[in-house]
Motif scaffolding. Structure first.
Motif, PDB file in Angstrom:
ATOM      1  N   TRP A   1      -4.430  23.948  19.564  1.00  0.00           N
ATOM      2  CA  TRP A   1      -3.261  24.825  19.632  1.00  0.00           C
ATOM      3  C   TRP A   1      -3.512  26.029  20.541  1.00  0.00           C
ATOM      4  O   TRP A   1      -2.628  26.853  20.729  1.00  0.00           O
ATOM      5  N   ARG A   2      -4.705  26.160  21.091  1.00  0.00           N
ATOM      6  CA  ARG A   2      -5.083  27.378  21.813  1.00  0.00           C
ATOM      7  C   ARG A   2      -4.930  27.275  23.323  1.00  0.00           C
ATOM      8  O   ARG A   2      -5.084  28.280  24.023  1.00  0.00           O
ATOM      9  N   ARG A   3      -4.656  26.101  23.841  1.00  0.00           N
ATOM     10  CA  ARG A   3      -4.613  25.932  25.296  1.00  0.00           C
ATOM     11  C   ARG A   3      -3.417  26.676  25.876  1.00  0.00           C
ATOM     12  O   ARG A   3      -2.259  26.320  25.624  1.00  0.00           O
ATOM     13  N   GLU A   4      -3.719  27.688  26.686  1.00  0.00           N
ATOM     14  CA  GLU A   4      -2.668  28.557  27.202  1.00  0.00           C
ATOM     15  C   GLU A   4      -1.961  27.928  28.396  1.00  0.00           C
ATOM     16  O   GLU A   4      -2.522  27.093  29.110  1.00  0.00           O
ATOM     17  N   ASP A   5      -0.723  28.362  28.608  1.00  0.00           N
ATOM     18  CA  ASP A   5      -0.019  27.977  29.832  1.00  0.00           C
ATOM     19  C   ASP A   5       0.077  29.189  30.751  1.00  0.00           C
ATOM     20  O   ASP A   5      -0.345  30.296  30.394  1.00  0.00           O
ATOM     21  N   MET A   6       0.662  28.995  31.903  1.00  0.00           N
ATOM     22  CA  MET A   6       0.686  30.063  32.913  1.00  0.00           C
ATOM     23  C   MET A   6       1.523  31.260  32.488  1.00  0.00           C
ATOM     24  O   MET A   6       1.328  32.370  33.003  1.00  0.00           O
ATOM     25  N   ALA A   7       2.452  31.062  31.562  1.00  0.00           N
ATOM     26  CA  ALA A   7       3.334  32.158  31.153  1.00  0.00           C
ATOM     27  C   ALA A   7       2.741  33.019  30.052  1.00  0.00           C
ATOM     28  O   ALA A   7       3.256  34.114  29.782  1.00  0.00           O
ATOM     29  N   ASP A   8       1.680  32.597  29.405  1.00  0.00           N
ATOM     30  CA  ASP A   8       1.133  33.356  28.282  1.00  0.00           C
ATOM     31  C   ASP A   8       0.699  34.774  28.668  1.00  0.00           C
ATOM     32  O   ASP A   8       1.002  35.737  27.961  1.00  0.00           O
ATOM     33  N   PRO A   9      -0.024  34.955  29.794  1.00  0.00           N
ATOM     34  CA  PRO A   9      -0.394  36.331  30.163  1.00  0.00           C
ATOM     35  C   PRO A   9       0.821  37.227  30.400  1.00  0.00           C
ATOM     36  O   PRO A   9       0.783  38.418  30.071  1.00  0.00           O
ATOM     37  N   LEU A  10       1.907  36.679  30.932  1.00  0.00           N
ATOM     38  CA  LEU A  10       3.109  37.472  31.156  1.00  0.00           C
ATOM     39  C   LEU A  10       3.745  37.873  29.826  1.00  0.00           C
ATOM     40  O   LEU A  10       4.225  39.006  29.678  1.00  0.00           O
ATOM     41  N   HIS A  11       3.745  36.970  28.866  1.00  0.00           N
ATOM     42  CA  HIS A  11       4.260  37.317  27.540  1.00  0.00           C
ATOM     43  C   HIS A  11       3.422  38.432  26.912  1.00  0.00           C
ATOM     44  O   HIS A  11       3.962  39.353  26.299  1.00  0.00           O
ATOM     45  N   ARG A  12       2.102  38.363  27.054  1.00  0.00           N
ATOM     46  CA  ARG A  12       1.263  39.438  26.512  1.00  0.00           C
ATOM     47  C   ARG A  12       1.521  40.750  27.243  1.00  0.00           C
ATOM     48  O   ARG A  12       1.510  41.824  26.624  1.00  0.00           O
ATOM     49  N   ARG A  13       1.739  40.667  28.530  1.00  0.00           N
ATOM     50  CA  ARG A  13       2.042  41.886  29.285  1.00  0.00           C
ATOM     51  C   ARG A  13       3.291  42.550  28.722  1.00  0.00           C
ATOM     52  O   ARG A  13       3.347  43.772  28.588  1.00  0.00           O
TER      53      ARG A  13
ATOM     54  N   PRO B   1       8.171  52.795  26.261  1.00  0.00           N
ATOM     55  CA  PRO B   1       8.109  51.510  26.964  1.00  0.00           C
ATOM     56  C   PRO B   1       7.613  51.704  28.396  1.00  0.00           C
ATOM     57  O   PRO B   1       7.952  52.682  29.065  1.00  0.00           O
ATOM     58  N   THR B   2       6.817  50.771  28.858  1.00  0.00           N
ATOM     59  CA  THR B   2       6.321  50.770  30.238  1.00  0.00           C
ATOM     60  C   THR B   2       6.698  49.438  30.893  1.00  0.00           C
ATOM     61  O   THR B   2       7.385  48.616  30.307  1.00  0.00           O
ATOM     62  N   ARG B   3       6.250  49.248  32.133  1.00  0.00           N
ATOM     63  CA  ARG B   3       6.456  48.000  32.875  1.00  0.00           C
ATOM     64  C   ARG B   3       7.938  47.603  32.925  1.00  0.00           C
ATOM     65  O   ARG B   3       8.342  46.559  32.402  1.00  0.00           O
ATOM     66  N   PRO B   4       8.764  48.442  33.533  1.00  0.00           N
ATOM     67  CA  PRO B   4      10.209  48.187  33.521  1.00  0.00           C
ATOM     68  C   PRO B   4      10.609  46.852  34.137  1.00  0.00           C
ATOM     69  O   PRO B   4      11.558  46.222  33.678  1.00  0.00           O
ATOM     70  N   ALA B   5       9.916  46.425  35.185  1.00  0.00           N
ATOM     71  CA  ALA B   5      10.275  45.152  35.814  1.00  0.00           C
ATOM     72  C   ALA B   5      10.032  43.993  34.847  1.00  0.00           C
ATOM     73  O   ALA B   5      10.850  43.063  34.746  1.00  0.00           O
ATOM     74  N   THR B   6       8.924  44.052  34.123  1.00  0.00           N
ATOM     75  CA  THR B   6       8.631  43.000  33.144  1.00  0.00           C
ATOM     76  C   THR B   6       9.663  43.006  32.028  1.00  0.00           C
ATOM     77  O   THR B   6      10.163  41.962  31.602  1.00  0.00           O
TER      78      THR B   6
ATOM     79  N   TYR C   1      14.509  40.715  29.420  1.00  0.00           N
ATOM     80  CA  TYR C   1      15.876  40.972  28.970  1.00  0.00           C
ATOM     81  C   TYR C   1      16.827  39.919  29.550  1.00  0.00           C
ATOM     82  O   TYR C   1      17.662  39.353  28.835  1.00  0.00           O
ATOM     83  N   ILE C   2      16.686  39.660  30.836  1.00  0.00           N
ATOM     84  CA  ILE C   2      17.516  38.638  31.470  1.00  0.00           C
ATOM     85  C   ILE C   2      17.216  37.272  30.851  1.00  0.00           C
ATOM     86  O   ILE C   2      18.130  36.488  30.558  1.00  0.00           O
ATOM     87  N   ARG C   3      15.953  36.993  30.648  1.00  0.00           N
ATOM     88  CA  ARG C   3      15.562  35.725  30.030  1.00  0.00           C
ATOM     89  C   ARG C   3      16.188  35.563  28.651  1.00  0.00           C
ATOM     90  O   ARG C   3      16.639  34.470  28.286  1.00  0.00           O
TER      91      ARG C   3
END
Length: 338
Positions: A281-293, A304-309, A314-316
């Motif tokens: 269950w631990r194998r990460e995908d490419m989007a996991d680091p972005l979710h943590r960010r 809140p920081t990282r407005p672009a993220t 929000y759009i997603r």
């Protein structure tokens, strides 16, 4: 290397002993982030019995007392709803924080609880709404468009508030909007719920995890996500020792079209809170680091920081909840209103 502000909170929850090295500035950051993420009560519970500076101890004691008061209020609100609906013969399932405390789960310890969330069968919505209104709840959404939008497109009735107790109730008929890209089996959620012995029920363990994962990763922009992920950590730790839990969770997640969000929830809980999770269950995908960010997007003052993220998520969140043409129509209508 110094931890980022949000990771200070994550580490303190996962390993309360780590707070022993904090100086005054570190404690300020930790408490500020915990308040911003609505985790101050959970932090107080985790640090209970540990040595802390006197000023910190007073803040944590107040947070613990507030969480206990909130727990009592949530259980009383559930009881008031039970009394209002008992004669209807309708299955009523508690959701989220109220469910955790009513079932005596670790996820409810110190948890901030807001609205009363209920799940009932879709055909019973009208009688449930009438029962609550007859017991003193009233509509919050006075605008005709908002009211109609909820009733046609949302997974819940327009929110209700009790006039005397000033407490909100959200009555769900499923756990994602019907317009969403995933369609949980609402009938199975209710049919397999676990009775509490007082005519109320809570979701079965696997469905609790599924609901928490969908709420975090398939129905929002991850704002306040550290609290939701903490719920998932607590639930997984409590349920994981049951024989066949992980295979059962996969089966239920597939039934609710939720396997990807559930697996992501497990991965993120493991990465941030060191939640015990099976290797496969631990194998990460490419989007996991972005979710943590996104989950960790707070500065030392809780802002809140990282407005672009944040904008991207929000759009997603809107993209996940409704088709593009419907979303454009909805946003256009909302924008044109006075």
């Amino acid at each position: 290397m110094a931890l980022s502000p949000a990771r200070t909170l994550v580490r303190a929850l996962a390993d309360p002993g780590s707070t022993a090295v904090l100086d005054a500035a570190g404690w300020t950051t930790l408490l500020t982030i915990a308040r911003a993420e609505q985790l101050i009560g959970s932090l107080a519970h985790r640090l209970h019995g540990l040595a802390t500076p006197p000023e910190v101890a007073r803040i944590l004691a107040a947070a613990h007392a507030a969480a206990e008061a909130g727990r009592t209020a949530a259980l009383w609100e559930a009881e008031m709803a039970r009394r209002a609906l008992a004669s209807l013969g309708v299955p009523v399932v508690l959701l989220k924080g109220t469910a955790y405390v009513a079932a005596g789960l670790a996820a409810g310890q110190g948890r901030l609880i807001g609205d009363l969330d209920l799940l009932v069968p879709a055909p019973a919505l009208a009688v449930v709404e009438a029962g609550l209104i007859g017991a003193g709840w009233e509509w919050v959404k006075a605008d005709a468009y908002d009211d109609a939008y909820y009733r046609r497109w949302m997974h819940e009735l327009p929110p209700l508030i009790h006039a005397g107790r000033d407490r909100m109730a959200d009555v769900h008929h499923t756990i994602l909007p019907p317009t969403a890209r995933r369609t949980p089996d609402a009938g199975a959620l209710i049919a397999d719920a676990v009775p509490l012995g007082n005519s109320l029920s809570v979701l079965c363990p696997e469905d609790m995890v599924v609901h928490a994962a969908l709420h975090l990763f398939a129905d929002g922009d991850l704002a306040g996500g550290l609290r939701n992920l903490w719920d998932i950590d607590r639930l997984l730790r409590e349920f994981a020792d049951a024989p066949g839990f992980w295979s059962g969770l996969e089966v239920r997640a597939r039934r609710h079209q939720a396997l990807a969000p559930v697996r992501r929830a497990a991965r993120q809980a493991h990465a941030l809170y060191d939640t015990p999770v099976p290797d496969d269950w631990r194998r990460e995908d490419m989007a996991d680091p972005l979710h943590r960010r996104r989950l960790l997007a707070r500065d030392g003052w809780g802002r809140p920081t990282r407005p672009a993220t944040r904008l991207a998520f929000y759009i997603r969140s809107h993209w996940l909840r409704m088709p593009p043409a419907m979303l454009a129509r909805h946003l256009w209508t909302k924008w044109r209103r006075p």
